[in-house]
Design a protein around this motif. Structure first.
Motif, mmCIF file in Angstrom:
data_model
loop_
_atom_site.group_PDB
_atom_site.id
_atom_site.type_symbol
_atom_site.label_atom_id
_atom_site.label_comp_id
_atom_site.label_asym_id
_atom_site.label_seq_id
_atom_site.Cartn_x
_atom_site.Cartn_y
_atom_site.Cartn_z
ATOM 1 N N PRO A 195 0.829 -1.375 -0.058
ATOM 2 C CA PRO A 195 0.196 0.006 0.168
ATOM 3 C C PRO A 195 0.872 1.154 0.071
ATOM 4 N N PHE A 196 0.250 2.425 -0.487
ATOM 5 C CA PHE A 196 1.025 3.582 -0.698
ATOM 6 C C PHE A 196 1.562 4.041 0.738
ATOM 7 N N PHE A 197 0.398 3.930 1.588
ATOM 8 C CA PHE A 197 1.156 4.452 3.030
ATOM 9 C C PHE A 197 2.176 3.805 3.792
ATOM 10 N N VAL A 198 2.366 2.667 3.123
ATOM 11 C CA VAL A 198 3.885 1.795 3.457
ATOM 12 C C VAL A 198 5.107 2.075 2.607
ATOM 13 N N THR A 199 4.838 2.544 1.225
ATOM 14 C CA THR A 199 5.604 2.962 0.153
ATOM 15 C C THR A 199 6.347 4.363 0.537
ATOM 16 N N VAL A 200 5.457 5.407 1.041
ATOM 17 C CA VAL A 200 6.153 6.452 1.504
ATOM 18 C C VAL A 200 7.019 6.529 2.635
ATOM 19 N N PRO A 201 6.567 5.954 3.806
ATOM 20 C CA PRO A 201 7.530 5.907 4.851
ATOM 21 C C PRO A 201 8.919 4.921 4.417
ATOM 22 N N PHE A 202 8.716 4.053 3.645
ATOM 23 C CA PHE A 202 9.779 3.213 3.588
ATOM 24 C C PHE A 202 10.866 4.063 2.457
ATOM 25 N N LEU A 203 10.590 4.654 1.588
ATOM 26 C CA LEU A 203 11.583 5.469 0.774
ATOM 27 C C LEU A 203 11.899 6.689 1.652
ATOM 28 N N MET A 204 11.251 7.120 2.573
ATOM 29 C CA MET A 204 11.804 8.374 3.293
ATOM 30 C C MET A 204 12.766 7.953 4.371
ATOM 31 N N THR A 205 12.535 6.570 4.749
ATOM 32 C CA THR A 205 13.493 6.066 5.803
ATOM 33 C C THR A 205 14.589 5.662 5.096
ATOM 34 N N LEU A 206 14.615 5.086 3.888
ATOM 35 C CA LEU A 206 16.124 5.000 3.273
ATOM 36 C C LEU A 206 16.929 6.112 3.024
ATOM 37 N N ILE A 207 16.058 7.196 2.560
ATOM 38 C CA ILE A 207 16.866 8.531 2.624
ATOM 39 C C ILE A 207 17.390 9.013 3.868
ATOM 40 N N TRP A 208 16.496 9.142 5.214
ATOM 41 C CA TRP A 208 17.286 9.265 6.428
ATOM 42 C C TRP A 208 18.094 8.620 6.852
ATOM 43 N N LEU A 209 18.314 7.128 6.558
ATOM 44 C CA LEU A 209 19.441 6.325 6.810
ATOM 45 C C LEU A 209 20.589 6.392 6.521
ATOM 46 N N TYR A 210 20.715 7.123 5.028
ATOM 47 C CA TYR A 210 21.946 7.264 4.517
ATOM 48 C C TYR A 210 22.493 8.775 4.645
ATOM 49 N N THR A 211 21.434 9.753 5.247
ATOM 50 C CA THR A 211 21.886 11.206 5.465
ATOM 51 C C THR A 211 22.346 11.577 6.889
ATOM 52 N N ARG A 212 21.847 10.522 7.991
ATOM 53 C CA ARG A 212 21.592 10.764 9.173
ATOM 54 C C ARG A 212 22.820 11.164 9.793
#
Length: 479
Positions: free
Chosen positions: A150-167
């Protein structure tokens, strides 16, 4: 499944690379990259950072309604980048700024400083989330729907990926990962171009002749002054778009401020200035060739111009290889844009709003908070599921950059002391007055403002600041 594996592998490359280039986990590294970035890496990475996922999709289709006249704006961009390099960068480097909005505090006062920072935070969060939303829809269609995610899973998943490599590494990480993402974006563009030429059985020279002969190859428009595609309007507007949306945008300037010296930062900006136009030209060439491919295959050309490339990928015209590289290109452009927005939002909140540039815990919490807000904004856009809403958001964000132009212009060139407490009111009323004027002009004279609306907005802000100012001279901080 294969496309999803490619996506995960792509992220693994980014995360591994970021691990070795952002391990210091200090605020100096996160905010300023230790002021040690090689200028040529910043210049190359800026290509990907400037081209969002929407640009990747929309620019090829622009030729359907405006031919290649967008190149006029791109020529204006070159002028704008030189203004940023030789006017703004010297000021920012002389004052040793972490965020560009700190300059407003030096020149105009604390209220003006907070006003500029807040305008950036609000417009960047909403605008970047809207752009990321459109990309999430594309990835949902081509990747995640196959697995019923579902879309409400896709969005946090993609944002988590971005957060992980920039944190940890922040801007230091992005200077290096942007190089990877720009490379994959350009590689994807090349593969898709090759795919279209293969479908048409064209050589490079055949493609060149087709583009030159196309009715959509028109670049310059000198005849109609009322047209949004008029050369002079697009050239001047392009220059000011860069000045405002690059030179006065913490997101775009933060990487440039990580160069070792002002001289290297200038080289970075000028090199990038000449690289940006050819890349956009290739996207428009792709659009003309796609129209030719649709026509030769007897496929109906989509009515919406930004559906041209998506439709070519969806209907299998270009094959699986093009689909894979389309996803890689979209992800590269989207991640490069969203990760820098997330980092800039974190920097501005910590340094400008809270004024705690050395607080590591605040920075970590803010970075996570911004990722959550980013995700929530995307999900809210999806809830309303309205194209007109997204269009309105982009228009609104365009209005909010006008006051920044006025504020910085007054701060740099004005020699009067502004009544600092009135700045928020001027900044809020200027876009409203700008909207009213644009509507009246259209109704009374039939003149429709285009990109030059930004100039009007900035001029109204400057005029408002001038009204609430005195003859007293402030300390000069020019570069």
């Amino acid at each position: 499944m294969f496309v999803l594996i490619i996506l995960i592998s792509y992220f693994a490359i980014l995360y591994t690379y970021s691990y070795f280039h952002g391990a210091k986990n200090s605020n100096e590294t996160f905010f300023r990259g230790d002021r040690n970035s090689p200028w040529y890496l910043v210049a190359f990475g800026m290509i990907g950072a400037s081209l969002s996922g929407i640009t990747f999709v929309s620019v090829p289709g622009m030729v359907m309604w405006s031919d290649m006249t967008y190149l006029q704006t791109c020529l204006g961009y070159i002028l704008g980048y030189f203004i940023v390099a030789f006017v703004l960068l010297p000021i920012f480097y002389k004052n040793n700024l972490t965020t560009i909005y700190s300059f407003l505090k030096i020149r105009l006062g604390d209220t003006s400083y907070k006003t500029g920072a807040l305008f950036f935070l609000i417009s960047k969060l909403i605008g970047a989330a809207a752009r990321f939303y459109v990309v999430c829809l594309i990835l949902d269609r081509f990747v995640f729907q196959e697995f019923n995610i579902p879309f409400f899973v896709t969005v946090p998943f993609l944002m988590t990926l971005i957060w992980l490599y920039t944190r940890n590494g922040g801007i230091r990480t992005l200077v290096h990962t942007d190089v990877i993402q720009t490379f994959f974006m350009l590689l994807s563009l090349g593969v898709i171009l090759y795919g279209v030429m293969d479908v048409l059985d064209f050589s490079v020279m055949d493609a060149y002749r087709e583009v030159v002969a196309s009715e959509h190859s028109r670049i310059f428009e000198f005849s109609d002054l009322k047209s949004p595609q008029n050369f002079f309007k697009q050239l001047i507007s392009g220059a000011f778009i860069v000045v405002v949306m690059t030179g006065l945008d913490q997101d775009m300037m933060q990487k440039n401020l990580t160069c070792k010296t002002l001289h290297e930062a200038k080289k970075d900006m000028c090199t990038y200035a000449f690289a940006f136009t050819p890349v956009n030209m290739l996207f428009m060439v792709l659009g003309i060739l796609l129209i030719c491919a649709f026509t030769s295959k007897g496929i109906a050309i989509p009515e919406k111009f930004d559906s041209l490339l998506i439709e070519a990928i969806s209907n299998g015209t270009l094959g699986l290889g093009a689909k894979i590289f389309f996803v890689i290109g979209i992800v590269s452009a989207a991640f490069s844009s969203a990760d820098s927005s997330l980092t800039a939002l974190t920097t501005t909140y910590c340094v400008d709003i809270k004024e705690k540039s050395s607080d590591v815990r605040l920075r970590k919490n803010t970075h996570a908070m911004m990722a959550v807000l980013f995700s929530l904004a995307v999900l809210i856009f999806n809830y309303f599921n309205s194209t007109s809403l997204i269009d309105a958001i982009f228009i609104l964000c365009g209005y909010t950059y006008g006051p920044l132009l006025g504020l910085f212009t007054f701060a740099i060139f004005g020699r009067r002391a502004v009544a600092d407490r009135f700045t928020p009111y001027v900044a809020m009323l200027s876009p409203v007055a700008c909207f009213v004027i644009s509507q009246l002009t259209l109704k009374l004279f039939g003149y429709k403002f285009g990109y030059e609306l930004l100039l009007l907005n900035g001029a109204l802000t400057f005029a408002g600041l001038y009204v609430f100012s005195t003859q007293k001279k402030s300390v000069s901080v020019e570069g």
